[in-house]
Write a protein that holds these residues in place. Structure first.
Motif, mmCIF file in Angstrom:
data_model
loop_
_atom_site.group_PDB
_atom_site.id
_atom_site.type_symbol
_atom_site.label_atom_id
_atom_site.label_comp_id
_atom_site.label_asym_id
_atom_site.label_seq_id
_atom_site.Cartn_x
_atom_site.Cartn_y
_atom_site.Cartn_z
ATOM 1 N N GLU A 189 0.832 -1.205 0.000
ATOM 2 C CA GLU A 189 0.000 0.000 0.000
ATOM 3 C C GLU A 189 0.870 1.261 0.000
ATOM 4 N N LEU A 190 1.986 1.239 0.738
ATOM 5 C CA LEU A 190 2.890 2.387 0.770
ATOM 6 C C LEU A 190 3.511 2.623 -0.611
ATOM 7 N N THR A 191 3.975 1.570 -1.243
ATOM 8 C CA THR A 191 4.552 1.685 -2.590
ATOM 9 C C THR A 191 3.495 2.170 -3.579
ATOM 10 N N LYS A 192 2.305 1.632 -3.471
ATOM 11 C CA LYS A 192 1.207 2.032 -4.354
ATOM 12 C C LYS A 192 0.881 3.512 -4.158
ATOM 13 N N SER A 193 0.845 3.946 -2.913
ATOM 14 C CA SER A 193 0.542 5.354 -2.611
ATOM 15 C C SER A 193 1.617 6.283 -3.176
ATOM 16 N N LYS A 194 2.879 5.897 -3.005
ATOM 17 C CA LYS A 194 3.974 6.722 -3.554
ATOM 18 C C LYS A 194 3.881 6.818 -5.065
ATOM 19 N N LEU A 195 3.614 5.695 -5.717
ATOM 20 C CA LEU A 195 3.500 5.671 -7.173
ATOM 21 C C LEU A 195 2.317 6.530 -7.634
ATOM 22 N N GLU A 196 1.193 6.447 -6.915
ATOM 23 C CA GLU A 196 0.027 7.256 -7.277
ATOM 24 C C GLU A 196 0.336 8.748 -7.136
ATOM 25 N N ARG A 197 1.035 9.120 -6.044
ATOM 26 C CA ARG A 197 1.374 10.547 -5.872
ATOM 27 C C ARG A 197 2.308 11.038 -6.966
ATOM 28 N N ARG A 198 3.299 10.221 -7.323
ATOM 29 C CA ARG A 198 4.237 10.630 -8.383
ATOM 30 C C ARG A 198 3.528 10.731 -9.730
ATOM 31 N N THR A 199 2.661 9.760 -9.995
ATOM 32 C CA THR A 199 1.914 9.781 -11.250
ATOM 33 C C THR A 199 1.005 11.001 -11.300
ATOM 34 N N GLU A 200 0.345 11.284 -10.180
ATOM 35 C CA GLU A 200 -0.553 12.438 -10.129
ATOM 36 C C GLU A 200 0.225 13.742 -10.344
ATOM 37 N N LEU A 201 1.396 13.855 -9.695
ATOM 38 C CA LEU A 201 2.215 15.060 -9.859
ATOM 39 C C LEU A 201 2.684 15.199 -11.305
ATOM 40 N N THR A 202 3.134 14.095 -11.904
ATOM 41 C CA THR A 202 3.584 14.116 -13.298
ATOM 42 C C THR A 202 2.445 14.503 -14.221
ATOM 43 N N MET A 203 1.257 13.941 -13.963
ATOM 44 C CA MET A 203 0.112 14.267 -14.808
ATOM 45 C C MET A 203 -0.269 15.745 -14.672
ATOM 46 N N LYS A 204 -0.166 16.279 -13.480
ATOM 47 C CA LYS A 204 -0.498 17.692 -13.302
ATOM 48 C C LYS A 204 0.489 18.580 -14.035
ATOM 49 N N LEU A 205 1.784 18.196 -13.926
ATOM 50 C CA LEU A 205 2.807 19.009 -14.593
ATOM 51 C C LEU A 205 2.655 18.941 -16.107
ATOM 52 N N LEU A 206 2.430 17.748 -16.627
ATOM 53 C CA LEU A 206 2.304 17.601 -18.073
ATOM 54 C C LEU A 206 0.940 18.081 -18.561
ATOM 55 N N GLY A 207 -0.092 17.873 -17.755
ATOM 56 C CA GLY A 207 -1.439 18.230 -18.176
ATOM 57 C C GLY A 207 -1.631 19.729 -18.287
ATOM 58 N N THR A 208 -1.011 20.491 -17.483
ATOM 59 C CA THR A 208 -1.204 21.936 -17.529
ATOM 60 C C THR A 208 -0.177 22.616 -18.408
ATOM 61 N N GLY A 209 0.775 21.846 -18.881
ATOM 62 C CA GLY A 209 1.793 22.427 -19.731
ATOM 63 C C GLY A 209 2.860 23.123 -18.913
ATOM 64 N N GLY A 210 2.821 22.973 -17.641
ATOM 65 C CA GLY A 210 3.782 23.632 -16.765
ATOM 66 C C GLY A 210 5.201 23.184 -17.006
#
Length: 122
Positions: A86-107
């Motif tokens: 669950e800890l590994t899954k949570s870390k991966l989800e946070r990193r994926t979410e951060l990456t998606m936000k950065l790429l999704g907004t064009g930032g």
């Protein structure tokens, strides 16, 4: 002579009666001792049976406690594996979410272009 023989036979009969009475007394004494031995044997047998039951129950309780310990150890290991997953899954989800936000907004693209322009202007 017949009188002497009669007296002798009476003495012999009395002697036999005395010995028979003594044998009967000895026989009664042996019977009492035999009963005492039998009672002691029964007490010993009952004690051994009770100790055997107690030992068997102690062994069963010990085995049950060991089995419970094994089950709890296995459950703790499984819980530790689940927690790590669950800890590994949570870390991966946070990193994926951060990456998606950065790429999704064009930032990220904006930062790269801005850094390139800043570098070129120097």
């Amino acid at each position: 002579m017949p009188l002497e023989k009669t007296i002798e036979q009476d003495l012999l009969i009395e002697n036999h009666e005395g010995r028979i009475k003594q044998l009967e007394l000895n026989d009664l004494d042996k019977e009492k001792r035999l009963r005492t031995v039998e009672q002691s044997y029964l007490k010993l047998e009952n004690t051994i049976l009770q100790e055997n039951r107690d030992t068997r129950q102690l062994f069963q309780n010990t085995m049950q406690n060991q089995w419970d310990l094994i089950k709890s150890s296995y459950a703790a290991t499984e819980n530790d594996k689940n927690r790590k997953y669950e800890l590994t899954k949570s870390k991966l989800e946070r990193r994926t979410e951060l990456t998606m936000k950065l790429l999704g907004t064009g930032g990220l693209l904006y930062l790269c272009v801005q850094s390139l322009l800043d570098w070129m202007s120097k």
